[in-house]
Scaffold this active site. Sequence first.
Site, PDB file in Angstrom:
ATOM      1  N   ASP A 187      47.796  66.018  -2.502  1.00  0.00           N
ATOM      2  CA  ASP A 187      47.466  66.543  -1.177  1.00  0.00           C
ATOM      3  C   ASP A 187      46.081  67.188  -1.199  1.00  0.00           C
ATOM      4  OD1 ASP A 187      49.923  65.732  -0.250  1.00  0.00           O
ATOM      5  OD2 ASP A 187      50.887  67.682  -0.618  1.00  0.00           O
ATOM      6  N   HIS A 188      45.382  67.071  -0.063  1.00  0.00           N
ATOM      7  CA  HIS A 188      44.066  67.696   0.116  1.00  0.00           C
ATOM      8  C   HIS A 188      43.067  67.199  -0.932  1.00  0.00           C
ATOM      9  CE1 HIS A 188      46.449  70.202   2.723  1.00  0.00           C
ATOM     10  NE2 HIS A 188      47.127  70.691   1.689  1.00  0.00           N
ATOM     11  N   ARG A 189      43.261  65.944  -1.365  1.00  0.00           N
ATOM     12  CA  ARG A 189      42.389  65.292  -2.346  1.00  0.00           C
ATOM     13  C   ARG A 189      42.405  65.984  -3.709  1.00  0.00           C
ATOM     14  NH1 ARG A 189      39.991  61.242  -0.149  1.00  0.00           N
ATOM     15  NH2 ARG A 189      38.591  60.945  -1.923  1.00  0.00           N
ATOM     16  N   LEU A 190      43.443  66.755  -3.960  1.00  0.00           N
ATOM     17  CA  LEU A 190      43.618  67.375  -5.272  1.00  0.00           C
ATOM     18  C   LEU A 190      44.480  66.442  -6.134  1.00  0.00           C
ATOM     19  CD1 LEU A 190      44.169  71.080  -4.180  1.00  0.00           C
ATOM     20  CD2 LEU A 190      42.093  70.022  -5.112  1.00  0.00           C
ATOM     21  N   HIS A 191      43.870  65.332  -6.523  1.00  0.00           N
ATOM     22  CA  HIS A 191      44.588  64.273  -7.209  1.00  0.00           C
ATOM     23  C   HIS A 191      44.903  64.658  -8.657  1.00  0.00           C
ATOM     24  CE1 HIS A 191      43.266  62.174  -3.706  1.00  0.00           C
ATOM     25  NE2 HIS A 191      42.004  62.110  -4.104  1.00  0.00           N
TER      26      HIS A 191
END
Length: 200
Positions: free
Chosen positions: A177-181
């Site tokens: 989520d939120h590009r917190l891969h």
Amino acid sequence: MHNTEEAEIGRDPLGAVRRWIEEAEACEPMDANAAALATVGADGMPSCRIVLVKAVEPEGLVFYTNYESRKGRELATRPQAALTFHWRVLDRQLRVEGQVARVEETVSDAYFASRGRGSRIGAWASRQSEPVADRVALAARVAKMEARFGTAAIPRPIFWGGFRLRPARIEFWRRGDHRLHDRLVCRAEPGGWTRQRLQP
């Protein structure tokens, strides 16, 4: 990616690669084994195309091609490559980098024999990556090979076969989520595989 999965991947990264492909095959509509293959030419220019990875072995990942194609020539000159798989439905990506070498001739023979007759004819007919006047000219080459072999067995051309990419680095990526891969990198070292998390 939880700690148990990280530890499991770290112990056997190639086994994890095989599992991820198998899990993708269960939900992807087609060609879950498709990957972008990046190579570099003698002039230093990179090129990339999609190939089908046909096997994941303890020694590496295997794909097949015409050895005289652009990728075949580039791998002969610079035997390093990278493969990237992306499965949108699973929100996963795999990046594999390493040295490349031809597979054993017996391995290429066995895979070639398993292909459909049309694909075997096509391997003989196509001078992959070379110019062709039009589809009519290509069809004429196919017809010529069909006449040559008739109903006889079709042997593997010496210019066609497999490559095996032996991984030096494998990155397992999952969307967060939120590009917190989640990014987990495994590197092949003399004593075994090392594991490291990367920031997204």
